[in-house]
Design an enzyme around this catalytic site. Structure first.
Site, PDB file in Angstrom:
ATOM      1  N   THR A   1      -7.105  -4.700   0.588  1.00 41.24           N
ATOM      2  CA  THR A   1      -5.871  -5.097   1.281  1.00 41.24           C
ATOM      3  C   THR A   1      -6.013  -6.462   1.946  1.00 41.24           C
ATOM      4  OG1 THR A   1      -5.294  -2.771   1.653  1.00 41.24           O
ATOM      5  CG2 THR A   1      -4.187  -4.398   3.031  1.00 41.24           C
TER       6      THR A   1
ATOM      7  N   ASP B   1       0.835  -1.206   0.000  1.00 43.74           N
ATOM      8  CA  ASP B   1       0.000   0.000   0.000  1.00 43.74           C
ATOM      9  C   ASP B   1       0.868   1.254   0.000  1.00 43.74           C
ATOM     10  OD1 ASP B   1      -3.062  -0.879   0.972  1.00 43.74           O
ATOM     11  OD2 ASP B   1      -1.505  -2.196   1.746  1.00 43.74           O
TER      12      ASP B   1
END
Length: 390
Positions: A158, A61
């Site tokens: 995620t 990320d």
């Protein structure tokens, strides 16, 4: 669908530079993500942290956000680039995050070293922690109704990413409140739609055992479009030792022609924390959807509709949850330009001009492959809403 030379797509001058750079940097980010995901799945890595809202953030990320931010700023000028993105540097500022920061810096530099393969610039020398933190911090715009704003979800889904499953890299350009460019990288998107029902690792195992052709094996793709083009394109990913040169070929994709609810496939979020599965289940039954819902992490759901692998995506958030623009901007455009329809549950267009959130959203989001299915769902929402438990 036929194939198109990537260069011919760029002949349309509207946002041509922005479109070109966006597609290339998403390809680059997908390459980064594949390496990191393989490491997370195959090892007991501790490079996953919880943010203040208890959601997860990984080295991918933060590294993707830094990479995209640095690239856009280098190409268009840091003072001229407004970036709205999900991550900030607070996670890296915590006392126990030294190892994570080190991993992010290393990952960013490894990724940017590959940039020339995608026709992008590498830094003259390796970036240090201050430069990487500055790139992440630069993504602090709040968007709004005026001007140009890049909108990035560096790793959408995620949880799917950490579990070795589906996720997406999403980049959009919004100008004066309208989505102008949408690019969606789906590194684990299987070439056969039925494999979306399986965990990505299971797919990889079965694919290796299969004697099927290259097109049926896991390859991943980047899907993209521009507002008003009436076209959405898909390219296979370039990664690892694949002998593909940039630019490679893209092919136009279109939504499914199925308009019978009994034959339609509908998608909904995997997570129950911010989505009401019971309401969508009742709605699906009321309009005659017979197939089991396809629950997939991330904006891969929008990709599935744009590519014709599914016909419906419905999301009705639980009370108090606010939809963020980076979770939808890129996906909405690629579905619309592929011939689909995306609105809120009241039939109104989604409003990306209000800042970080889809303010004024009427109950939920409905994306469909065509107007007929869309009208049936919107009608069913109005008919059943009063008796719902939302």
């Amino acid at each position: 669908m036929g194939c198109f030379d990537f260069r011919s797509i760029m002949e349309d001058e509207r946002y041509s530079q922005e479109f070109d750079v966006a597609i290339r940097v998403v390809h680059l980010a997908c390459s980064l993500c594949r390496r990191v995901q393989e490491g997370l799945v195959s090892s007991s890595s501790d490079q996953v942290k919880s943010k203040d809202d208890d959601s997860l953030v990984t080295v991918a990320d933060l590294s993707v956000q830094a990479t995209v931010s640095w690239t856009l700023s280098e190409f268009f000028g840091g003072q001229n680039v407004s970036i709205v993105a999900e991550e900030d540097v607070r996670t890296l500022s915590k006392a126990d995050s030294a190892d994570l920061l080190e991993a992010v810096v290393c990952t960013v530099n490894q990724c940017l070293a590959e940039a020339p393969k995608f026709g992008l610039k590498s830094p003259d020398k390796a970036l240090g922690p201050p430069q990487v933190l500055a790139a992440i911090s630069r993504c602090s715009s709040t968007g709004g109704p005026k001007g140009r704003h890049w909108v990035l979800d560096p790793v959408d889904g995620t949880l799917g990413f950490v579990r070795g499953d589906q996720y997406a890299v999403a980049l959009a350009l919004i100008e004066d409140g309208q989505v102008a460019i949408g690019v969606l990288g789906c590194p684990n998107y299987p070439m056969k739609k039925e494999w979306l029902n399986y965990h990505h690792q299971h797919y990889q195992t079965m694919s290796k055992m299969s004697s099927s052709t290259l097109d049926s094996r896991e390859e991943g793709c980047v899907i993209y479009s521009r507002r008003g083009s009436g076209e959405t394109w898909m390219q296979p990913l370039i990664y690892g030792d694949k002998k593909l040169e940039w630019p490679n070929f893209a092919r136009a994709i279109r939504v499914s022609s199925i308009n019978d609810p009994a034959l339609a496939t509908f998608c909904e979020p995997m997570e129950k924390s911010n989505s009401n599965h019971s309401f969508t289940s009742g709605l699906a039954e009321s309009i005659g959807l017979r197939k089991k819902p396809l629950r997939v992490y991330s904006m891969v759901k929008y990709a599935a509709i744009a590519r014709g692998d599914a016909e419906i995506f419905m999301k009705f958030a639980r009370a108090g949850y606010k939809e963020k623009i980076w979770d939808h901007a890129a996906g909405v455009l690629i579905v619309q330009e592929a011939g689909g329809v995306v609105t809120d549950a009241g039939g109104h267009p989604l409003d990306f001009s209000k800042g970080l959130f889809l303010e004024g959203l009427d109950r939920g989001i409905v994306a469909c492959s065509g107007a007929a299915l869309h009208e049936k769902i919107i009608g069913a929402v109005y008919a059943s809403w009063d008796s719902s438990n939302l």
